[in-house]
Design a protein around this motif. Structure first.
Motif, PDB file in Angstrom:
ATOM      1  N   LEU A  39       0.852  -1.192   0.000  1.00  0.00           N
ATOM      2  CA  LEU A  39       0.000   0.000   0.000  1.00  0.00           C
ATOM      3  C   LEU A  39       0.884   1.236   0.000  1.00  0.00           C
ATOM      4  N   TRP A  40       0.711   2.054  -1.022  1.00  0.00           N
ATOM      5  CA  TRP A  40       1.374   3.350  -1.086  1.00  0.00           C
ATOM      6  C   TRP A  40       0.286   4.366  -0.773  1.00  0.00           C
ATOM      7  N   GLY A  41       0.257   4.869   0.448  1.00  0.00           N
ATOM      8  CA  GLY A  41      -0.817   5.747   0.877  1.00  0.00           C
ATOM      9  C   GLY A  41      -0.323   7.105   1.320  1.00  0.00           C
ATOM     10  N   PRO A  42      -1.246   7.904   1.840  1.00  0.00           N
ATOM     11  CA  PRO A  42      -0.894   9.260   2.275  1.00  0.00           C
ATOM     12  C   PRO A  42       0.184   9.289   3.359  1.00  0.00           C
ATOM     13  N   LEU A  43       0.316   8.211   4.126  1.00  0.00           N
ATOM     14  CA  LEU A  43       1.302   8.172   5.204  1.00  0.00           C
ATOM     15  C   LEU A  43       2.547   7.370   4.835  1.00  0.00           C
ATOM     16  N   GLY A  44       2.706   7.044   3.562  1.00  0.00           N
ATOM     17  CA  GLY A  44       3.883   6.315   3.127  1.00  0.00           C
ATOM     18  C   GLY A  44       3.564   4.908   2.664  1.00  0.00           C
ATOM     19  N   ARG A  45       4.602   4.084   2.625  1.00  0.00           N
ATOM     20  CA  ARG A  45       4.515   2.723   2.112  1.00  0.00           C
ATOM     21  C   ARG A  45       4.358   1.747   3.267  1.00  0.00           C
ATOM     22  N   SER A  46       3.460   0.778   3.085  1.00  0.00           N
ATOM     23  CA  SER A  46       3.330  -0.299   4.063  1.00  0.00           C
ATOM     24  C   SER A  46       3.061  -1.597   3.314  1.00  0.00           C
ATOM     25  N   GLU A  47       3.346  -2.706   3.968  1.00  0.00           N
ATOM     26  CA  GLU A  47       3.220  -4.018   3.321  1.00  0.00           C
ATOM     27  C   GLU A  47       2.360  -4.949   4.147  1.00  0.00           C
ATOM     28  N   GLY A  48       1.641  -5.814   3.452  1.00  0.00           N
ATOM     29  CA  GLY A  48       0.876  -6.869   4.086  1.00  0.00           C
ATOM     30  C   GLY A  48      -0.585  -6.507   4.284  1.00  0.00           C
ATOM     31  N   ILE A  49      -1.402  -7.526   4.291  1.00  0.00           N
ATOM     32  CA  ILE A  49      -2.838  -7.330   4.418  1.00  0.00           C
ATOM     33  C   ILE A  49      -3.203  -6.697   5.764  1.00  0.00           C
ATOM     34  N   GLU A  50      -2.407  -6.971   6.803  1.00  0.00           N
ATOM     35  CA  GLU A  50      -2.676  -6.380   8.117  1.00  0.00           C
ATOM     36  C   GLU A  50      -2.476  -4.860   8.079  1.00  0.00           C
ATOM     37  N   ALA A  51      -1.502  -4.401   7.305  1.00  0.00           N
ATOM     38  CA  ALA A  51      -1.273  -2.955   7.169  1.00  0.00           C
ATOM     39  C   ALA A  51      -2.454  -2.296   6.462  1.00  0.00           C
ATOM     40  N   VAL A  52      -2.990  -2.955   5.451  1.00  0.00           N
ATOM     41  CA  VAL A  52      -4.162  -2.411   4.761  1.00  0.00           C
ATOM     42  C   VAL A  52      -5.363  -2.438   5.698  1.00  0.00           C
ATOM     43  N   GLU A  53      -5.482  -3.481   6.513  1.00  0.00           N
ATOM     44  CA  GLU A  53      -6.566  -3.542   7.485  1.00  0.00           C
ATOM     45  C   GLU A  53      -6.493  -2.346   8.437  1.00  0.00           C
ATOM     46  N   ARG A  54      -5.297  -2.021   8.941  1.00  0.00           N
ATOM     47  CA  ARG A  54      -5.143  -0.866   9.836  1.00  0.00           C
ATOM     48  C   ARG A  54      -5.564   0.427   9.131  1.00  0.00           C
ATOM     49  N   PHE A  55      -5.176   0.567   7.864  1.00  0.00           N
ATOM     50  CA  PHE A  55      -5.532   1.739   7.063  1.00  0.00           C
ATOM     51  C   PHE A  55      -7.057   1.850   6.934  1.00  0.00           C
ATOM     52  N   VAL A  56      -7.712   0.750   6.600  1.00  0.00           N
ATOM     53  CA  VAL A  56      -9.172   0.742   6.453  1.00  0.00           C
ATOM     54  C   VAL A  56      -9.841   1.060   7.789  1.00  0.00           C
ATOM     55  N   LEU A  57      -9.375   0.426   8.866  1.00  0.00           N
ATOM     56  CA  LEU A  57      -9.980   0.671  10.181  1.00  0.00           C
ATOM     57  C   LEU A  57      -9.798   2.123  10.626  1.00  0.00           C
ATOM     58  N   ASP A  58      -8.649   2.719  10.311  1.00  0.00           N
ATOM     59  CA  ASP A  58      -8.437   4.130  10.650  1.00  0.00           C
ATOM     60  C   ASP A  58      -9.442   5.021   9.922  1.00  0.00           C
ATOM     61  N   ILE A  59      -9.683   4.738   8.665  1.00  0.00           N
ATOM     62  CA  ILE A  59     -10.656   5.535   7.909  1.00  0.00           C
ATOM     63  C   ILE A  59     -12.063   5.288   8.439  1.00  0.00           C
ATOM     64  N   ARG A  60     -12.375   4.041   8.793  1.00  0.00           N
ATOM     65  CA  ARG A  60     -13.702   3.732   9.351  1.00  0.00           C
ATOM     66  C   ARG A  60     -13.944   4.493  10.664  1.00  0.00           C
ATOM     67  N   ARG A  61     -12.874   4.834  11.363  1.00  0.00           N
ATOM     68  CA  ARG A  61     -12.993   5.533  12.647  1.00  0.00           C
ATOM     69  C   ARG A  61     -12.748   7.036  12.491  1.00  0.00           C
ATOM     70  N   HIS A  62     -13.154   7.577  11.372  1.00  0.00           N
ATOM     71  CA  HIS A  62     -12.964   8.993  11.083  1.00  0.00           C
ATOM     72  C   HIS A  62     -13.584   9.839  12.207  1.00  0.00           C
ATOM     73  N   PRO A  63     -12.913  10.887  12.656  1.00  0.00           N
ATOM     74  CA  PRO A  63     -13.437  11.705  13.755  1.00  0.00           C
ATOM     75  C   PRO A  63     -14.833  12.286  13.492  1.00  0.00           C
ATOM     76  N   ALA A  64     -15.188  12.488  12.230  1.00  0.00           N
ATOM     77  CA  ALA A  64     -16.506  13.041  11.905  1.00  0.00           C
ATOM     78  C   ALA A  64     -17.595  11.970  11.910  1.00  0.00           C
ATOM     79  N   GLY A  65     -17.212  10.723  12.134  1.00  0.00           N
ATOM     80  CA  GLY A  65     -18.192   9.635  12.171  1.00  0.00           C
ATOM     81  C   GLY A  65     -17.947   8.629  11.061  1.00  0.00           C
TER      82      GLY A  65
END
Length: 124
Positions: A39-65
Motif C-alpha cells: 500500500l502506497w498511501g498518504p502516510l507512506g509505504r506499508s506491506e501486508g494485508i494487516e497494514a491495509v486492514e489498519r488503514f481501512v480501520l483508521d478511515i472507518r474511525r474517522h473523527p466526523a463519524g
C-alpha cells in the motif's frame, strides 16, 4: 485479465470500508488482496494485508463519524493495472474525501495499491 475480474476485486476492497462491523474487514480484504499487498498511501509505504486492514480501520474511525466509501467511476484497466475514482463521505454533511486509486492485480487479486487522495493542484 478481464475488467470484470478487476472490478470485482476493487469492489470487494471498497466494501471493507463499508462493512457492518470491524470484524468483517479482514475477511473482505482477504477476498480482494494478496497477503503480501503493498500500500502506497498518504502516510507512506506499508506491506501486508494487516497494514491495509489498519488503514481501512483508521478511515472507518474517522473523527466526523462512520462514513461511506464508494467507487465513483468505471474501472479503467490497461493490462494488469487498473484505476478508479472514489469518494468517502462522512455523515451529516461532514468532510468528503475524494481521490484516485491505481491498483495492480496478480492472479485476480490486488497486490499493489497506490492511493492519490484529493485533486491535483493546477499547474501554474
Amino acid at each position: 485479465m478481464p475488467e470484470e475480474t478487476a472490478q470485482s476485486a476493487i469492489d470487494t476492497f471498497i466494501s471493507a470500508f463499508n462493512a457492518s462491523s470491524d470484524t468483517y474487514v479482514i475477511g473482505l480484504l482477504s477476498q480482494a488482496l494478496t497477503s503480501d499487498v503493498v500500500l502506497w498511501g498518504p502516510l507512506g509505504r506499508s506491506e501486508g494485508i494487516e497494514a491495509v486492514e489498519r488503514f481501512v480501520l483508521d478511515i472507518r474511525r474517522h473523527p466526523a463519524g462512520t462514513g461511506t466509501m464508494t467507487r465513483c467511476s468505471e474501472v479503467d484497466m490497461p493490462d494488469e493495472w487498473a484505476r478508479y475514482e472514489w469518494a468517502f463521505v462522512t455523515p451529516a454533511d461532514g468532510p468528503r474525501l475524494t481521490g484516485t486509486d491505481i491498483v495492480h492485480l496478480r492472479r485476480s487479486l490486488i497486490d499493489q495499491i497506490i492511493v492519490f487522495a484529493g485533486e491535483p493542484k493546477p499547474s501554474s
